[in-house]
Design an enzyme around this catalytic site. Structure first.
Site, PDB file in Angstrom:
ATOM      1  N   GLY A  77      87.999   6.361 -20.594  1.00 45.90           N
ATOM      2  CA  GLY A  77      88.094   6.051 -19.716  1.00 45.90           C
ATOM      3  C   GLY A  77      87.350   5.588 -18.807  1.00 45.90           C
ATOM      4  O   GLY A  77      86.475   6.325 -18.500  1.00 45.90           O
ATOM      5  N   CYS A  88     104.207  33.737 -16.841  1.00 46.83           N
ATOM      6  CA  CYS A  88     103.936  34.008 -15.469  1.00 46.83           C
ATOM      7  C   CYS A  88     104.063  35.633 -15.417  1.00 46.83           C
ATOM      8  O   CYS A  88     103.246  36.497 -14.615  1.00 46.83           O
ATOM      9  CB  CYS A  88     105.341  34.452 -14.421  1.00 46.83           C
ATOM     10  SG  CYS A  88     105.447  32.488 -14.446  1.00 46.83           S
ATOM     11  N   TRP A 107      80.540  23.542 -21.807  1.00 45.65           N
ATOM     12  CA  TRP A 107      79.294  23.288 -20.709  1.00 45.65           C
ATOM     13  C   TRP A 107      79.337  24.900 -20.939  1.00 45.65           C
ATOM     14  O   TRP A 107      78.750  25.058 -19.207  1.00 45.65           O
ATOM     15  CB  TRP A 107      79.994  22.327 -20.188  1.00 45.65           C
ATOM     16  CG  TRP A 107      81.307  22.380 -19.977  1.00 45.65           C
ATOM     17  CD1 TRP A 107      82.077  23.299 -19.003  1.00 45.65           C
ATOM     18  CD2 TRP A 107      82.317  21.636 -20.636  1.00 45.65           C
ATOM     19  NE1 TRP A 107      83.621  22.934 -19.251  1.00 45.65           N
ATOM     20  CE2 TRP A 107      84.348  22.245 -20.394  1.00 45.65           C
ATOM     21  CE3 TRP A 107      81.954  21.021 -21.673  1.00 45.65           C
ATOM     22  CZ2 TRP A 107      85.086  21.531 -21.107  1.00 45.65           C
ATOM     23  CZ3 TRP A 107      83.655  20.759 -22.990  1.00 45.65           C
ATOM     24  CH2 TRP A 107      84.533  20.609 -22.236  1.00 45.65           C
ATOM     25  N   TYR A 160      85.438  17.318  -4.788  1.00 50.46           N
ATOM     26  CA  TYR A 160      85.737  18.761  -5.866  1.00 50.46           C
ATOM     27  C   TYR A 160      83.802  18.433  -6.817  1.00 50.46           C
ATOM     28  O   TYR A 160      83.919  19.945  -7.159  1.00 50.46           O
ATOM     29  CB  TYR A 160      86.852  18.249  -7.137  1.00 50.46           C
ATOM     30  CG  TYR A 160      86.698  18.408  -8.671  1.00 50.46           C
ATOM     31  CD1 TYR A 160      87.384  20.178  -8.731  1.00 50.46           C
ATOM     32  CD2 TYR A 160      85.725  18.093  -9.603  1.00 50.46           C
ATOM     33  CE1 TYR A 160      87.417  20.135 -10.221  1.00 50.46           C
ATOM     34  CE2 TYR A 160      85.821  18.862 -10.195  1.00 50.46           C
ATOM     35  CZ  TYR A 160      86.239  20.107 -10.678  1.00 50.46           C
ATOM     36  OH  TYR A 160      86.150  20.697 -12.148  1.00 50.46           O
ATOM     37  N   ASP A 184      91.236  20.639  -7.445  1.00 51.53           N
ATOM     38  CA  ASP A 184      91.963  20.141  -8.011  1.00 51.53           C
ATOM     39  C   ASP A 184      93.233  20.328  -8.375  1.00 51.53           C
ATOM     40  O   ASP A 184      93.259  20.743  -8.427  1.00 51.53           O
ATOM     41  CB  ASP A 184      91.027  19.825  -9.880  1.00 51.53           C
ATOM     42  CG  ASP A 184      91.223  21.059 -10.889  1.00 51.53           C
ATOM     43  OD1 ASP A 184      91.793  22.034  -9.889  1.00 51.53           O
ATOM     44  OD2 ASP A 184      90.689  21.366 -11.555  1.00 51.53           O
ATOM     45  N   CYS A 234     100.572  37.043 -15.931  1.00 57.81           N
ATOM     46  CA  CYS A 234      99.476  36.281 -15.268  1.00 57.81           C
ATOM     47  C   CYS A 234      99.143  36.981 -14.376  1.00 57.81           C
ATOM     48  O   CYS A 234     100.047  38.065 -14.053  1.00 57.81           O
ATOM     49  CB  CYS A 234     100.204  35.336 -14.059  1.00 57.81           C
ATOM     50  SG  CYS A 234      99.479  34.171 -12.439  1.00 57.81           S
ATOM     51  N   GLN A 288      89.968  13.709 -14.171  1.00 57.48           N
ATOM     52  CA  GLN A 288      91.269  13.521 -14.615  1.00 57.48           C
ATOM     53  C   GLN A 288      91.419  13.353 -16.244  1.00 57.48           C
ATOM     54  O   GLN A 288      92.346  11.836 -16.902  1.00 57.48           O
ATOM     55  CB  GLN A 288      91.355  11.530 -14.187  1.00 57.48           C
ATOM     56  CG  GLN A 288      91.887  12.235 -12.537  1.00 57.48           C
ATOM     57  CD  GLN A 288      92.586  12.499 -12.053  1.00 57.48           C
ATOM     58  OE1 GLN A 288      93.273  11.913 -12.512  1.00 57.48           O
ATOM     59  NE2 GLN A 288      93.006  13.757 -11.497  1.00 57.48           N
ATOM     60  N   GLU A 317      81.086  18.140 -15.942  1.00 54.26           N
ATOM     61  CA  GLU A 317      82.263  18.063 -14.886  1.00 54.26           C
ATOM     62  C   GLU A 317      82.276  16.213 -14.458  1.00 54.26           C
ATOM     63  O   GLU A 317      83.615  16.016 -14.330  1.00 54.26           O
ATOM     64  CB  GLU A 317      81.555  18.843 -13.193  1.00 54.26           C
ATOM     65  CG  GLU A 317      81.457  19.833 -13.769  1.00 54.26           C
ATOM     66  CD  GLU A 317      82.919  20.270 -13.431  1.00 54.26           C
ATOM     67  OE1 GLU A 317      83.684  20.045 -12.852  1.00 54.26           O
ATOM     68  OE2 GLU A 317      82.591  21.898 -13.938  1.00 54.26           O
TER      69      GLU A 317
END
Length: 350
Positions: free
Chosen positions: A83, A201, A26, A122, A140, A204, A44, A39
């Site tokens: 779901g 980290c 997408w 969202y 989110d 990051c 979830q 989206e």
DNA sequence: CAAACGTGGGA
DNA sequence: TTCCCAAGTTT
């Protein structure tokens, strides 16, 4: 001071995304309809789960007109196993609104997007920023975690109050970057680097700004206090055969609405089940064989299904429409729980 | 606000 | 096994 941090963080995340962001189906399109579908599916739901569903959905229903005009059963079939099936209902309802009320023109503002069924804050932010370049931060699971850690905030992210406050921080940051790349960068950062456990980290792009890293609170953030008490329900679930056809019924409401399943009652004895089924459908049946016990876990409840095989005793009482051949069942949207039941049944009896 | 609403994956 | 949680929305 704070603005400087927002600016550097936004720029670092955006630059990182442009170099390391994931190549997802997408993300190869600017088509707002396709972005919308992705989206909704991603609500979830993990990226790897969504991929095949997205590809099949877009292939089958490539335009919003196709979706608006599609047979509802077909849409649920495309959603089978994903779901949260209300998403499919809402999707079709919104598609009809776009076609009939907006004459097929896809909504292009945050406020207009928010009016679509199934599109909350969202999703409206995500579509607005990704498809139309509007600077609205997405809130989110990923971005809540990043904001909590970056600014060492112990607010409970389960509360709407926290989501609003963190959303304002996101909105402040996004002003310093290209909206689409920043939002997708935040989500990729949350999925790839700033993960719930074992965050990387060292890799990051905002590690030097991260206040929880400085305070060594990374691993206990974000705070997410929500209570979910799970109830356990015991059922007798029966695959009722009549020749080469099997009884299935569509759920009319509540859990798994619109999906098909086998007859299922919360009783203990075969005789009770036979009576309950006769009372509901006017068909005399008999339980003939125990198959197995199957457990199926939902977010807020657990089903323990005691699965049996059964047969129609008196064909004269049988209304044909509720009995389906196996090849017909393949065309019906069936819940995952009852696909497990069918699989167990066929394993024993074929 | 809290509860309802699916499923699968990872630790 | 058990628990957490994943690109949330509606009522």
């Amino acid at each position: 001071m704070t603005e400087e941090v927002y600016k550097e963080a936004a720029q670092n995340v955006t630059a990182w995304y442009r170099q390391y962001g994931r190549d997802l189906p997408w993300r190869r399109t600017g088509n707002p309809y396709h972005i919308w579908i992705s989206e909704i599916m991603l609500q979830q739901t993990q990226v790897d789960t969504v991929k095949p569903y997205y590809e099949r959905f877009i292939e089958t229903l490539p335009t919003v007109e196709d979706l608006a005009g599609a047979d509802e059963q077909r849409v649920f079939k495309l959603w089978e196993g994903l779901g949260y099936y209300r998403r499919a209902s809402h999707l079709k309802e919104a598609a009809s609104m776009i076609v009939n009320e907006y004459h097929g023109r896809f909504p292009e503002t945050y406020e207009e997007l928010l009016k679509l069924k199934g599109v909350g804050m969202y999703t409206a932010s995500a579509i607005a920023s990704i498809a139309f370049g509007i600077p609205k931060g997405v809130v989110d699971g990923n971005t809540l975690r990043i904001v909590a850690r970056l600014f060492n905030r112990e607010d409970n992210i389960a509360l709407q109050k926290t989501k609003n406050a963190f959303g304002e921080i996101m909105d402040a940051m996004i002003r310093y970057a290209e909206p689409s790349d920043f939002n997708q960068g935040m989500m990729d950062l949350g999925a790839m680097i700033c993960t719930p456990s074992k965050p990387s980290c060292d890799e990051c792009p905002v590690a030097s700004l991260c206040q929880s890293r400085e305070c060594q609170t990374v691993l206990r953030l974000p705070v997410n206090n929500k209570v979910v008490n799970k109830s356990i329900l015991e059922y007798m679930t029966v695959v009722i055969r009549d020749g080469d056809r099997y009884f299935m019924v569509q759920n009319e409401q509540g859990l798994l609405q619109h999906l098909y399943g086998f007859a299922q009652y919360g009783c203990d004895m075969p005789s009770e089940f036979e009576k309950a089924f006769y009372d509901d459908y006017g068909v005399k049946i008999r339980l003939t064989q125990y198959i197995s016990d199957i457990k199926h876990v939902f977010t807020h409840r657990e089903w323990r299904m005691h699965v049996y095989g059964g047969e129609v005793v008196d064909p004269a009482t049988r209304p044909m429409r509720d009995f389906y051949k196996l090849e017909e069942i393949e065309q019906l949207p069936v819940s995952t729980a009852h696909l497990k039941v069918l699989k167990a049944y066929l394993k024993v009896l074929q």
